[in-house]
Design a protein around this motif. Structure first.
Motif, PDB file in Angstrom:
ATOM      1  N   THR A   1      40.097  36.004  44.972  1.00 60.45           N
ATOM      2  CA  THR A   1      39.885  37.181  45.825  1.00 60.45           C
ATOM      3  C   THR A   1      40.150  38.482  45.064  1.00 60.45           C
ATOM      4  O   THR A   1      39.500  39.495  45.308  1.00 60.45           O
ATOM      5  N   GLU A   2      41.113  38.454  44.135  1.00 65.12           N
ATOM      6  CA  GLU A   2      41.391  39.633  43.312  1.00 65.12           C
ATOM      7  C   GLU A   2      40.309  39.801  42.248  1.00 65.12           C
ATOM      8  O   GLU A   2      39.851  40.914  41.983  1.00 65.12           O
TER       9      GLU A   2
ATOM     10  N   LYS B   1      36.886  28.725  40.522  1.00 64.78           N
ATOM     11  CA  LYS B   1      38.314  28.415  40.584  1.00 64.78           C
ATOM     12  C   LYS B   1      38.960  29.345  41.602  1.00 64.78           C
ATOM     13  O   LYS B   1      38.598  30.505  41.706  1.00 64.78           O
ATOM     14  N   LYS B   2      39.925  28.832  42.367  1.00 63.52           N
ATOM     15  CA  LYS B   2      40.617  29.664  43.356  1.00 63.52           C
ATOM     16  C   LYS B   2      41.663  30.548  42.696  1.00 63.52           C
ATOM     17  O   LYS B   2      41.985  31.623  43.187  1.00 63.52           O
ATOM     18  N   ILE B   3      42.238  30.059  41.598  1.00 64.52           N
ATOM     19  CA  ILE B   3      43.262  30.813  40.896  1.00 64.52           C
ATOM     20  C   ILE B   3      43.224  30.435  39.417  1.00 64.52           C
ATOM     21  O   ILE B   3      42.982  29.281  39.073  1.00 64.52           O
ATOM     22  N   VAL B   4      43.393  31.423  38.564  1.00 61.58           N
ATOM     23  CA  VAL B   4      43.486  31.172  37.121  1.00 61.58           C
ATOM     24  C   VAL B   4      44.850  31.632  36.635  1.00 61.58           C
ATOM     25  O   VAL B   4      45.301  32.742  36.947  1.00 61.58           O
TER      26      VAL B   4
ATOM     27  N   ASP C   1      36.556  46.259  38.835  1.00 65.50           N
ATOM     28  CA  ASP C   1      37.509  46.262  37.724  1.00 65.50           C
ATOM     29  C   ASP C   1      38.722  47.157  37.977  1.00 65.50           C
ATOM     30  O   ASP C   1      39.853  46.787  37.697  1.00 65.50           O
ATOM     31  N   GLY C   2      38.508  48.332  38.505  1.00 69.96           N
ATOM     32  CA  GLY C   2      39.609  49.260  38.709  1.00 69.96           C
ATOM     33  C   GLY C   2      40.585  48.830  39.785  1.00 69.96           C
ATOM     34  O   GLY C   2      41.763  49.190  39.742  1.00 69.96           O
TER      35      GLY C   2
ATOM     36  N   GLY D   1      43.382  39.218  29.470  1.00 72.95           N
ATOM     37  CA  GLY D   1      42.009  38.811  29.183  1.00 72.95           C
ATOM     38  C   GLY D   1      41.800  37.323  29.367  1.00 72.95           C
ATOM     39  O   GLY D   1      40.723  36.886  29.777  1.00 72.95           O
ATOM     40  N   ALA D   2      42.835  36.530  29.071  1.00 71.88           N
ATOM     41  CA  ALA D   2      42.734  35.071  29.236  1.00 71.88           C
ATOM     42  C   ALA D   2      42.523  34.700  30.699  1.00 71.88           C
ATOM     43  O   ALA D   2      41.802  33.742  31.017  1.00 71.88           O
ATOM     44  N   VAL D   3      43.145  35.447  31.614  1.00 74.38           N
ATOM     45  CA  VAL D   3      42.959  35.212  33.052  1.00 74.38           C
ATOM     46  C   VAL D   3      41.497  35.475  33.429  1.00 74.38           C
ATOM     47  O   VAL D   3      40.854  34.662  34.106  1.00 74.38           O
ATOM     48  N   LEU D   4      40.970  36.604  32.979  1.00 73.03           N
ATOM     49  CA  LEU D   4      39.582  36.952  33.289  1.00 73.03           C
ATOM     50  C   LEU D   4      38.618  35.949  32.666  1.00 73.03           C
ATOM     51  O   LEU D   4      37.627  35.550  33.286  1.00 73.03           O
TER      52      LEU D   4
END
Length: 581
Positions: free
Chosen positions: A41-42, A20-23, A47-48, A423-426
């Motif tokens: 890209t992010e 996915k390009k963006i979540v 992680d940091g 966390g939902a984004v990850l």
């Protein structure tokens, strides 16, 4: 309609992960809601260095927060007006000017999905004045508001097509399938495509967030650093303490670093609103029920001041606080009530004894601690408890839990109040980070097999196609309590016979069931509930004498889905079950 007969075995498949390009994640909470998003890209950064974007909400007092109150306001024509702080302040203004009676304000309405035993699409909920309103419309317009606001923010940072966005909706792990489906359908009506939509269980999302934190950033209740929390072989419990519910899940870290659920998600309605309800009971006892109900309805702005003051004192409370709490009362509440001056500690403050104030938390903390104990009795290897959610940020609550488990390490991670949202984004980028879950029910189909005298109930005996058969057999595909791989598929082969002319043109039916028992024998058992049916039409020239079917049951997806394919027409029939009939 005819049943099918069982024949053969089963196997597991998995659904591949897609890029996915963006979540974008919408965390729709009982008391507060918000959204977060990031780009591929992010996500690909370490992680940091990774950045997750969110809105900063503000009220007229310039309070900035990552979430806004879950309050929706509709005008007299039943059109959506506003959400969050804007809705609360507008409604308070309407009440103040006596113009509120035709308006519809809804607060903390998410818990209706947990409290309603049999959910329907046409379900209605009550607004602040007691008027009924279509629940689906309230949920849909609230989600639409968050969606539109999120899209505008994405546009300002990095314009993208909406088809490039993968959406994640968070729900409590203890929610039923009907409640999840209700949210899923509301999101579709709000403009979020079903194929780009995913459900994330709140404690699982929080676990993914905690896993992303750099090692050594977790600190326990004794101010000791916790290292290796997510190393291979480690077990931990996540306790998501939100406004409405407290959800718990226990994971073990697999050799590949993925998370394996070793105790099925559980919990109850013990969130922060239970403290507010206990405080409300105290206020009613102090001022009188009739007066408080009238004051709450006619002095909304003043009532909001009292709620904000209580929230402030609630958050300030610590376990070792030993002084009485001085609650600042709105001037109108003092003037219009029968409160004696002697009851005030100063001209506008009501004194509440320290022990009395702490009792406001008691119903919630007692239920939460008791439930944690019941799980840890079975899982002694768990030595780490992670507390997340807005309610977990209470110093008092976290200390009560830590003191109840002195031999465990209790941790409230940084930014615990947004752990689920982040966390939902990850989770949207790597849904297979959760390796497997414990199956919450036993799933299977209704079938028939050869009748055995003395073994099968005589009332289920029937002659089918010249053979004596037993109806209503529960054929199990997945058993409650067993490990189920994420995005797994269970497959089974069945058959039917069509020797008699009357059966050659019969529509074949496959009834799908769920059971709370680990070993249901018949679909008529009290533990069983029918989920739906797949119907298979006969070919134009009728069925041959023997027909074989391959049935697949899909787990871990947004919708519970079953497909069935026969070897005659080779058509695949499917059903995404309707839990809101």
């Amino acid at each position: 309609m005819a049943d099918v007969d069982m024949h053969g075995g089963n196997h597991l498949d998995s659904v591949p992960h897609q890029d996915k390009k963006i979540v974008a994640a919408i965390d729709f909470g009982t008391t507060y809601s918000g959204y977060a998003f990031t780009f591929r890209t992010e996500f690909d950064k370490s992680d940091g260095a990774r950045q997750i974007f969110t809105n900063r909400w503000s009220n007229s007092g310039s309070l900035l927060s990552a979430k806004a109150p879950t309050t929706a306001l509709f005008d007299p024509e039943y059109k959506f007006h506003s959400f969050g702080y804007e809705a609360e302040e507008k409604y308070a203004e309407l009440v103040d000017t006596k113009q509120y009676k035709d308006w519809h304000c809804f607060r903390r309405f998410k818990m209706q999905l947990h409290n309603t035993v049999r959910l329907k699409r046409e379900m209605e909920i009550k607004d602040e004045t007691g008027q009924t309103f279509c629940a689906k419309q309230v949920f849909t317009e609230s989600i639409r508001y968050l969606r539109d606001k999120l899209l505008k923010e994405i546009e300002t940072r990095n314009p993208m097509k909406i088809i490039d966005i993968h959406w994640v909706l968070t729900v409590p792990a203890i929610w039923t399938e009907p409640a999840k489906q209700f949210m899923h359908e509301a999101a579709i009506e709000a403009g979020i495509p079903p194929e780009a939509q995913q459900i994330a269980l709140e404690p699982e999302a929080a676990a993914v967030y905690c896993r992303s934190l750099q090692d050594g950033t977790l600190v326990d209740s004794k101010y000791q650093k916790v290292t290796g929390a997510f190393r291979s072989g480690r077990s931990y419990m996540i306790v998501d303490m939100g406004g409405g519910t407290v959800d718990m899940v226990v994971h073990k870290v697999a050799e590949d670093g993925r998370l394996v659920e070793i105790w099925q998600a559980s919990g109850g309605p013990w969130g922060g609103v239970t403290v507010d309800q206990t405080f409300y009971d105290f206020v009613v006892k102090t001022f009188g029920k009739e007066f408080i109900e009238k004051f709450r309805n006619e002095r909304a702005k003043e009532w909001m001041k009292l709620e904000i003051e209580f929230e402030t004192q609630k958050r300030k409370l610590k376990f070792d606080t030993n002084y009485d709490i001085k609650l600042e009362l709105p001037a109108r509440l003092i003037a219009e009530s029968n409160l004696e001056v002697a009851d005030l500690t100063s001209y506008n403050k009501l004194g509440i004894e320290n022990d009395e104030f702490k009792k406001f938390f008691q119903p919630s903390t007692e239920d939460t601690v008791a439930h944690i104990k019941s799980i840890l009795t079975e899982l002694s290897e768990v030595d780490l408890i992670l507390l997340v959610g807005g309610f977990a940020t209470s110093k008092y609550v976290s200390r009560v839990i830590a003191d109840a488990f002195p031999d465990k390490r209790v941790v409230v991670p940084l930014q615990a109040e947004v752990a689920v949202m982040y966390g939902a984004v990850l989770f949207g980028f790597e849904p297979l980070v959760i390796s497997s879950r414990v199956c919450r029910h036993t799933y299977g189909i209704r079938m028939q097999s050869k009748f055995i005298e003395g073994h099968h109930p005589p009332e289920y005996k029937a002659v089918v196609d010249g053979e004596t058969m037993c109806r209503n057999i529960f054929s199990v595909l997945a058993t409650k309590g067993e490990m189920m791989e994420m995005m797994a598929t269970r497959s089974e082969t069945y058959s039917s016979t069509h020797r008699e002319e009357s059966r050659r043109f019969s529509r074949m039916g496959c009834d799908v069931y769920a059971s709370t028992s680990t070993s249901p024998r018949y679909t008529t058992d009290e533990s069983c509930v029918r989920l739906g049916c797949i119907n298979i039409e006969p070919p134009a020239n009728g069925w041959p004498e023997n027909v074989n079917y391959n049935l697949k049951m899909f787990f871990g997806q947004t919708e519970f889905k079953v497909t069935m394919k026969n070897d005659v027409t080779e058509l695949e029939c499917s059903s995404s079950f309707d839990f809101l009939g």
